[in-house]
Design a protein around this motif. Sequence first.
Motif, short mmCIF file in Angstrom:
data_model
loop_
_atom_site.label_atom_id
_atom_site.label_comp_id
_atom_site.label_asym_id
_atom_site.label_seq_id
_atom_site.Cartn_x
_atom_site.Cartn_y
_atom_site.Cartn_z
N LEU A 13 0.94 -1.06 -0.14
CA LEU A 13 -0.18 0.12 0.02
C LEU A 13 0.85 1.26 0.02
O LEU A 13 0.43 2.34 -0.92
CB LEU A 13 -0.86 0.16 1.28
CG LEU A 13 -2.04 1.14 1.46
CD1 LEU A 13 -2.83 1.20 0.20
CD2 LEU A 13 -2.76 1.02 2.60
N ASP A 14 1.91 1.14 0.85
CA ASP A 14 2.84 2.49 0.82
C ASP A 14 3.52 2.75 -0.55
O ASP A 14 3.39 3.92 -0.93
CB ASP A 14 3.94 2.04 1.70
CG ASP A 14 3.44 2.25 3.27
OD1 ASP A 14 2.21 2.86 3.29
OD2 ASP A 14 4.22 1.85 4.26
N VAL A 15 3.95 1.77 -1.37
CA VAL A 15 4.45 1.68 -2.44
C VAL A 15 3.54 2.08 -3.66
O VAL A 15 3.69 3.16 -4.48
CB VAL A 15 5.13 0.56 -2.78
CG1 VAL A 15 5.88 0.65 -4.29
CG2 VAL A 15 6.14 0.07 -1.82
N PHE A 16 2.36 1.47 -3.50
CA PHE A 16 1.41 1.69 -4.50
C PHE A 16 0.99 3.42 -4.37
O PHE A 16 0.57 3.97 -5.30
CB PHE A 16 0.05 1.08 -4.20
CG PHE A 16 0.04 -0.13 -4.99
CD1 PHE A 16 0.46 -0.23 -6.41
CD2 PHE A 16 -0.13 -1.44 -4.43
CE1 PHE A 16 0.47 -1.48 -6.93
CE2 PHE A 16 0.14 -2.67 -4.90
CZ PHE A 16 0.21 -2.73 -6.25
N THR A 17 0.72 3.83 -3.05
CA THR A 17 0.34 5.29 -2.67
C THR A 17 1.15 6.17 -3.53
O THR A 17 0.88 7.24 -3.96
CB THR A 17 0.06 5.57 -1.13
OG1 THR A 17 -0.77 4.46 -0.81
CG2 THR A 17 -0.41 7.02 -1.10
N ALA A 18 2.73 6.12 -3.03
CA ALA A 18 3.77 6.89 -3.68
C ALA A 18 3.80 6.91 -5.16
O ALA A 18 3.88 7.76 -5.79
CB ALA A 18 5.05 6.52 -3.18
N ALA A 19 3.66 5.62 -5.81
CA ALA A 19 3.57 5.41 -7.26
C ALA A 19 2.42 6.41 -7.83
O ALA A 19 2.43 7.00 -8.93
CB ALA A 19 3.39 4.02 -7.80
N GLY A 20 0.91 6.28 -7.15
CA GLY A 20 0.02 6.91 -7.81
C GLY A 20 0.03 8.39 -7.54
O GLY A 20 -0.30 9.00 -8.58
N ASP A 21 0.70 8.90 -6.51
CA ASP A 21 0.92 10.29 -6.67
C ASP A 21 2.01 10.91 -7.66
O ASP A 21 1.75 11.73 -8.20
CB ASP A 21 1.65 10.63 -5.08
CG ASP A 21 0.83 10.72 -3.96
OD1 ASP A 21 -0.35 10.61 -4.18
OD2 ASP A 21 1.21 10.42 -2.85
N LEU A 22 3.08 9.94 -7.66
CA LEU A 22 3.69 10.18 -9.13
C LEU A 22 3.13 10.28 -10.40
O LEU A 22 3.36 11.03 -11.40
CB LEU A 22 4.97 9.38 -9.19
CG LEU A 22 6.20 9.33 -7.98
CD1 LEU A 22 7.26 8.01 -8.11
CD2 LEU A 22 6.80 10.68 -8.00
N ALA A 23 2.24 9.31 -10.71
CA ALA A 23 1.35 9.01 -11.83
C ALA A 23 0.46 10.25 -11.90
O ALA A 23 0.56 10.92 -13.01
CB ALA A 23 0.73 7.80 -11.72
N ARG A 24 0.07 10.97 -10.84
CA ARG A 24 -0.86 12.13 -11.03
C ARG A 24 -0.25 13.19 -11.46
O ARG A 24 -0.40 14.06 -12.34
CB ARG A 24 -1.63 12.30 -9.62
CG ARG A 24 -2.77 11.39 -9.34
CD ARG A 24 -3.54 11.77 -8.14
NE ARG A 24 -4.63 10.95 -7.85
CZ ARG A 24 -4.42 10.01 -6.98
NH1 ARG A 24 -3.43 9.86 -6.37
NH2 ARG A 24 -5.53 9.14 -6.79
N GLN A 25 0.98 13.42 -10.78
CA GLN A 25 1.85 14.47 -11.32
C GLN A 25 2.32 14.46 -12.54
O GLN A 25 2.30 15.60 -13.31
CB GLN A 25 3.15 14.37 -10.32
CG GLN A 25 2.75 14.81 -8.72
CD GLN A 25 3.90 14.41 -7.63
OE1 GLN A 25 5.18 14.34 -8.50
NE2 GLN A 25 3.64 14.34 -6.52
N ALA A 26 2.46 13.33 -13.13
CA ALA A 26 3.15 13.08 -14.69
C ALA A 26 1.86 13.16 -15.34
O ALA A 26 2.14 12.99 -16.81
CB ALA A 26 3.98 11.99 -14.82
N GLY A 27 0.72 12.96 -15.13
CA GLY A 27 -0.39 13.02 -15.85
C GLY A 27 -0.57 11.82 -16.77
O GLY A 27 -1.23 11.56 -17.75
N ASP A 28 -0.08 10.77 -15.85
CA ASP A 28 0.01 9.04 -16.69
C ASP A 28 -1.39 8.63 -16.03
O ASP A 28 -1.30 7.84 -15.08
CB ASP A 28 1.30 8.51 -16.24
CG ASP A 28 1.32 7.33 -16.73
OD1 ASP A 28 0.30 6.78 -17.35
OD2 ASP A 28 2.44 6.33 -16.53
N ARG A 29 -2.50 8.64 -16.78
CA ARG A 29 -3.51 7.99 -16.48
C ARG A 29 -3.71 6.80 -16.31
O ARG A 29 -4.34 5.77 -15.76
CB ARG A 29 -4.63 8.66 -17.32
CG ARG A 29 -5.03 10.18 -17.19
CD ARG A 29 -6.30 10.43 -18.04
NE ARG A 29 -6.09 10.36 -19.47
CZ ARG A 29 -6.98 10.16 -20.40
NH1 ARG A 29 -8.43 10.31 -19.96
NH2 ARG A 29 -6.68 9.83 -21.66
#
Length: 387
Positions: free
Chosen positions: A200-216
Amino acid sequence: MTDAAREKARMFAAWLDTLDASAELVALSLADAGDVEWQEILSLLTEPLDTAAVSRTIARAHGLLGRSPRDAQSLARLALRMTRHLGPVCRDLPLIEGDAWRECAAAHLEMAEYADAYEAVAPARACYARSKSSRLNAAVLSLIEGRTLFELGRSAEALAAVDHGSSELLQCKADPKKYVQARTIYAGILLGIGRYNDALDVFTAAGDLARQAGDRETLAYTLWNVGLCAAQLDDFGRAKRCFSSALEYFDRLGLRSEMPHVRAALVTILRHQGRHKEAVSELFKIRAEFLSLQIPVAAAIASLRIVDVLLLSGRITDVPALCEEMVKTFTAARLQKNLLRALAHLSQIARQRQVATTDVTYVATFIELAQDDPHRSFPVPLESDQG
């Protein structure tokens, strides 16, 4: 030479230049065409195959992975076939051949053909070892290898492969989206081995990075997996919200092959909450999606889960008609014959007596074990074995 061959060669050439959808069926057919037909088509092309054409074919195969994995599989095989006719015109033949093998592995992985995927990884890596420009490509291959190893039950090796790929992507200064995808895969393996909080920790961090990059696309995968973690931690409200959002993203992106897997996770929650009618509805959607993707084994297993939920919810009278319909549907879908015999056995039971959950489990277990072995006979159990 026939006019039909000339027309096929013309359409294949047009597809190589433009990837026009109307000519793609010809390209797909050539992946498994006989050697005589293939050589005839090559002889009729006005221009010889070149590196750019193979690269476009590989890119098209990659683009189809989440939308039509079977077509992706065919185009990956076609690309591999095309590399054998490049020779000295290709500056880095091992690199492009490795890419073709890599997409073959990726397509097998999407089709849940894990042993075949692992077999395709080895020649891809061997090709990359002969190229001086393959570091980034090999890093991406490590991610595919890691996912495959996990599915084959080799979790420690899977984590090591994905961790290596992630590090290589950073050192190569690859597109940040690729690194986020790598971390998502790593977290997915953590989830699969029961390390839910770490995942969950890794997914949450990855999700934040994806949002910042606009990677839907990566965000969709991340939401799906955050939902899986939340479900395992009994946070069912968060899990359902994540699954619903992931389904919306996958639908908008046209990544149809992922949607039934997300729905399957949602079904688990609905069953846990006793919402059986909604679970059956989602399972019918799963079945339809797998059938449209031409993955009949997964669709058959979804059908058996529908029977299981019907029994659990007391809708016993609906079972015989569903079992009969399953045999007709999966005969039309060309499910392999030994698996059809298992479904026919369940339908026969439904006509003779009330189906039990043990009957469903027996048939589902056989299908899961025999899906890659068309010669494995279905052992009809004795009544005493089913009691």
